[in-house]
Design a protein around this motif. Structure first.
Motif, PDB file in Angstrom:
ATOM      1  N   UNK A   1       5.724 -61.289  50.038  1.00 36.04           N
ATOM      2  CA  UNK A   1       6.639 -60.246  50.095  1.00 36.04           C
ATOM      3  C   UNK A   1       6.019 -59.070  51.059  1.00 36.04           C
ATOM      4  N   UNK A   2       4.554 -59.058  51.231  1.00 36.84           N
ATOM      5  CA  UNK A   2       3.983 -58.062  51.984  1.00 36.84           C
ATOM      6  C   UNK A   2       3.825 -58.864  53.681  1.00 36.84           C
ATOM      7  N   UNK A   3       4.134 -59.819  53.838  1.00 34.94           N
ATOM      8  CA  UNK A   3       4.158 -60.770  55.176  1.00 34.94           C
ATOM      9  C   UNK A   3       2.598 -60.781  55.518  1.00 34.94           C
ATOM     10  N   UNK A   4       1.813 -61.111  54.655  1.00 35.72           N
ATOM     11  CA  UNK A   4       0.379 -61.363  54.855  1.00 35.72           C
ATOM     12  C   UNK A   4      -0.046 -62.550  54.169  1.00 35.72           C
ATOM     13  N   UNK A   5      -0.417 -63.850  54.994  1.00 29.62           N
ATOM     14  CA  UNK A   5      -1.059 -64.776  54.335  1.00 29.62           C
ATOM     15  C   UNK A   5      -2.261 -64.846  53.524  1.00 29.62           C
ATOM     16  N   UNK A   6      -2.354 -64.064  52.581  1.00 25.62           N
ATOM     17  CA  UNK A   6      -3.622 -63.466  51.771  1.00 25.62           C
ATOM     18  C   UNK A   6      -4.192 -64.556  51.375  1.00 25.62           C
ATOM     19  N   UNK A   7      -5.648 -64.880  51.605  1.00 24.73           N
ATOM     20  CA  UNK A   7      -6.445 -66.003  51.251  1.00 24.73           C
ATOM     21  C   UNK A   7      -6.857 -65.694  50.011  1.00 24.73           C
ATOM     22  N   UNK A   8      -6.236 -66.396  48.693  1.00 22.41           N
ATOM     23  CA  UNK A   8      -6.555 -66.565  47.378  1.00 22.41           C
ATOM     24  C   UNK A   8      -7.773 -67.268  47.123  1.00 22.41           C
ATOM     25  N   UNK A   9      -9.184 -66.752  46.905  1.00 16.12           N
ATOM     26  CA  UNK A   9     -10.177 -67.412  46.620  1.00 16.12           C
ATOM     27  C   UNK A   9     -10.208 -67.751  45.091  1.00 16.12           C
ATOM     28  N   UNK A  10      -9.754 -68.776  44.405  1.00 21.17           N
ATOM     29  CA  UNK A  10      -9.626 -68.818  43.051  1.00 21.17           C
ATOM     30  C   UNK A  10     -11.004 -69.218  42.307  1.00 21.17           C
TER      31      UNK A  10
ATOM     32  N   UNK B   1     -13.365 -54.425  62.846  1.00 21.44           N
ATOM     33  CA  UNK B   1     -12.153 -55.431  63.340  1.00 21.44           C
ATOM     34  C   UNK B   1     -12.323 -56.464  62.530  1.00 21.44           C
ATOM     35  N   UNK B   2     -13.161 -56.887  61.810  1.00 19.20           N
ATOM     36  CA  UNK B   2     -13.477 -58.232  61.234  1.00 19.20           C
ATOM     37  C   UNK B   2     -12.364 -58.561  59.999  1.00 19.20           C
ATOM     38  N   UNK B   3     -11.937 -59.663  59.675  1.00 20.18           N
ATOM     39  CA  UNK B   3     -11.445 -60.037  58.573  1.00 20.18           C
ATOM     40  C   UNK B   3     -12.008 -59.249  57.431  1.00 20.18           C
ATOM     41  N   UNK B   4     -11.437 -58.785  56.312  1.00 14.30           N
ATOM     42  CA  UNK B   4     -12.161 -58.304  55.178  1.00 14.30           C
ATOM     43  C   UNK B   4     -11.660 -58.921  53.855  1.00 14.30           C
TER      44      UNK B   4
ATOM     45  N   UNK C   1      -7.879 -61.053  51.968  1.00 15.64           N
ATOM     46  CA  UNK C   1      -8.324 -62.052  51.140  1.00 15.64           C
ATOM     47  C   UNK C   1      -8.681 -61.478  49.958  1.00 15.64           C
ATOM     48  N   UNK C   2      -8.696 -62.237  48.984  1.00 16.35           N
ATOM     49  CA  UNK C   2      -9.386 -61.511  47.444  1.00 16.35           C
ATOM     50  C   UNK C   2      -9.961 -62.708  46.920  1.00 16.35           C
ATOM     51  N   UNK C   3     -10.865 -62.577  46.019  1.00 13.59           N
ATOM     52  CA  UNK C   3     -11.475 -63.421  44.869  1.00 13.59           C
ATOM     53  C   UNK C   3     -10.826 -63.029  43.784  1.00 13.59           C
ATOM     54  N   UNK C   4     -10.283 -63.904  43.023  1.00 20.96           N
ATOM     55  CA  UNK C   4      -9.483 -63.631  41.799  1.00 20.96           C
ATOM     56  C   UNK C   4     -10.307 -64.671  40.726  1.00 20.96           C
ATOM     57  N   UNK C   5     -10.797 -64.092  39.646  1.00 23.78           N
ATOM     58  CA  UNK C   5     -11.598 -64.862  38.646  1.00 23.78           C
ATOM     59  C   UNK C   5     -10.697 -64.987  37.348  1.00 23.78           C
ATOM     60  N   UNK C   6     -10.988 -66.120  36.813  1.00 24.82           N
ATOM     61  CA  UNK C   6     -10.436 -66.533  35.638  1.00 24.82           C
ATOM     62  C   UNK C   6     -10.845 -66.236  34.292  1.00 24.82           C
ATOM     63  N   UNK C   7     -12.081 -65.543  34.416  1.00 27.97           N
ATOM     64  CA  UNK C   7     -12.534 -64.984  32.971  1.00 27.97           C
ATOM     65  C   UNK C   7     -11.919 -63.813  32.503  1.00 27.97           C
ATOM     66  N   UNK C   8     -11.824 -63.659  31.252  1.00 30.17           N
ATOM     67  CA  UNK C   8     -10.907 -62.379  30.667  1.00 30.17           C
ATOM     68  C   UNK C   8     -11.746 -61.341  30.771  1.00 30.17           C
ATOM     69  N   UNK C   9     -11.663 -60.360  31.654  1.00 29.01           N
ATOM     70  CA  UNK C   9     -12.462 -59.175  31.958  1.00 29.01           C
ATOM     71  C   UNK C   9     -12.438 -58.218  30.894  1.00 29.01           C
ATOM     72  N   UNK C  10     -13.637 -57.982  30.311  1.00 29.10           N
ATOM     73  CA  UNK C  10     -13.760 -57.248  29.011  1.00 29.10           C
ATOM     74  C   UNK C  10     -13.574 -57.827  27.626  1.00 29.10           C
ATOM     75  N   UNK C  11     -13.193 -59.184  27.880  1.00 30.03           N
ATOM     76  CA  UNK C  11     -13.037 -59.956  26.484  1.00 30.03           C
ATOM     77  C   UNK C  11     -13.946 -61.246  26.447  1.00 30.03           C
ATOM     78  N   UNK C  12     -13.361 -62.206  25.767  1.00 30.88           N
ATOM     79  CA  UNK C  12     -14.031 -63.402  25.805  1.00 30.88           C
ATOM     80  C   UNK C  12     -13.647 -64.787  26.466  1.00 30.88           C
ATOM     81  N   UNK C  13     -14.352 -65.613  26.941  1.00 35.97           N
ATOM     82  CA  UNK C  13     -13.699 -66.701  27.372  1.00 35.97           C
ATOM     83  C   UNK C  13     -13.095 -66.820  28.925  1.00 35.97           C
ATOM     84  N   UNK C  14     -12.085 -67.523  29.068  1.00 34.37           N
ATOM     85  CA  UNK C  14     -11.418 -67.767  30.370  1.00 34.37           C
ATOM     86  C   UNK C  14      -9.896 -67.826  29.781  1.00 34.37           C
ATOM     87  N   UNK C  15      -9.027 -67.151  30.783  1.00 29.21           N
ATOM     88  CA  UNK C  15      -7.612 -67.325  30.666  1.00 29.21           C
ATOM     89  C   UNK C  15      -7.273 -68.710  30.517  1.00 29.21           C
ATOM     90  N   UNK C  16      -6.335 -69.305  29.753  1.00 23.89           N
ATOM     91  CA  UNK C  16      -5.913 -70.668  29.696  1.00 23.89           C
ATOM     92  C   UNK C  16      -5.108 -71.124  31.095  1.00 23.89           C
TER      93      UNK C  16
END
Length: 251
Positions: free
Chosen positions: A142-151, A78-81, A110-125
């Motif tokens: 659009x899903x009516x969920x205040x998703x926590x975006x952990x950048x 029942x906890x937030x995931x 919520x999600x963690x969302x990273x700025x590295x280029x997965x499978x590539x080199x460096x970070x996204x501009x």
């Protein structure tokens, strides 16, 4: 509690100086164990989820399979995931939005969302990453969920020397990500206390630190101003080391 209510509760737990503790899980069993210990919320670690199924990190575990695991976790508690979603399994914002919609449908708040280029080199501009975060926010709305975006910025994971020189870029990314709709700022790989304090004081978003290396205790993270303290692959590695040691005594 509804999924939306869980998302709002999760966001409220991010308090600078009194960090939300996330002892990262990898399946429904570990979720139930950590929940029973008194956790206020749960979060997966991508490395751990992949390793538990025999995959490497970096989106090697198939998305459909990962979503099945997420759904089983959210059904078991029942906890937030929150889900470590790496780079979202897509570069294109439209494809990314589709994938995030599926994560929300699996029960994540919520999600963690990273700025590295997965499978590539460096970070996204920065400009590209901003468009990706905007797409995530739109999908969540659009899903009516205040998703926590952990950048998450991978600046400090990519460079372990002269990290002080990276603080200005990190803060520029924080500002841009916040304006795009992010809710938190994750700085894994940074262990210098003075630099963490500087970022926490300058950030408009609650800051997430990873409890590895020199970050040896939660009181330290609190003193530095962190609002979230996570453990990454540490819990899985500890569990596997214990399993190996116990098994070795039998053979």
């Amino acid at each position: 509690m509804s999924q939306a209510d869980k998302a709002r509760r999760f966001k409220a737990l991010h308090i600078p100086g009194n960090p939300l503790v996330l002892y990262n899980i990898w399946d429904a069993g570990s979720a139930k164990t950590v929940a029973s210990a008194g956790a206020q919320a749960l979060a997966t670690g991508s490395w751990s989820v992949a390793a538990a199924q025999g995959y490497g990190d970096g989106q090697a575990i198939p998305l459909d399979f990962a979503l099945q695991i997420i759904a089983r976790i959210t059904e078991s508690t029942e906890l937030p995931v929150s889900v470590d979603f790496e780079g979202g399994y897509a570069t294109d914002p439209t494809e990314l939005a589709t994938n995030v919609t599926r994560v929300i449908a699996a029960g994540a708040i919520g999600i963690n969302f990273e700025d590295q280029i997965v499978g590539g080199q460096g970070l996204h501009p920065i400009a590209d990453q901003v468009q990706r975060i905007k797409a995530i926010r739109q999908a969540a709305e659009q899903s009516s969920i205040p998703l926590f975006i952990n950048a998450r910025t991978d600046l400090f994971l990519k460079t372990q020397t002269n990290q002080a020189a990276l603080v200005a870029e990190a803060l520029a990314r924080q500002t841009a990500y916040a304006q795009a709709g992010a809710d938190g700022f994750f700085i894994p790989g940074l262990g210098d206390e003075a630099l963490i304090t500087e970022i926490c004081q300058a950030s408009s978003l609650p800051v997430n630190v990873m409890m590895l290396g020199s970050l040896t205790s939660l009181p330290i993270a609190a003193r530095l101003g962190a609002a979230r303290a996570s453990f990454g692959p540490g819990p899985y590695r500890v569990a596997q080391d214990d399993l190996k040691a116990r098994a070795a005594n039998l053979f």
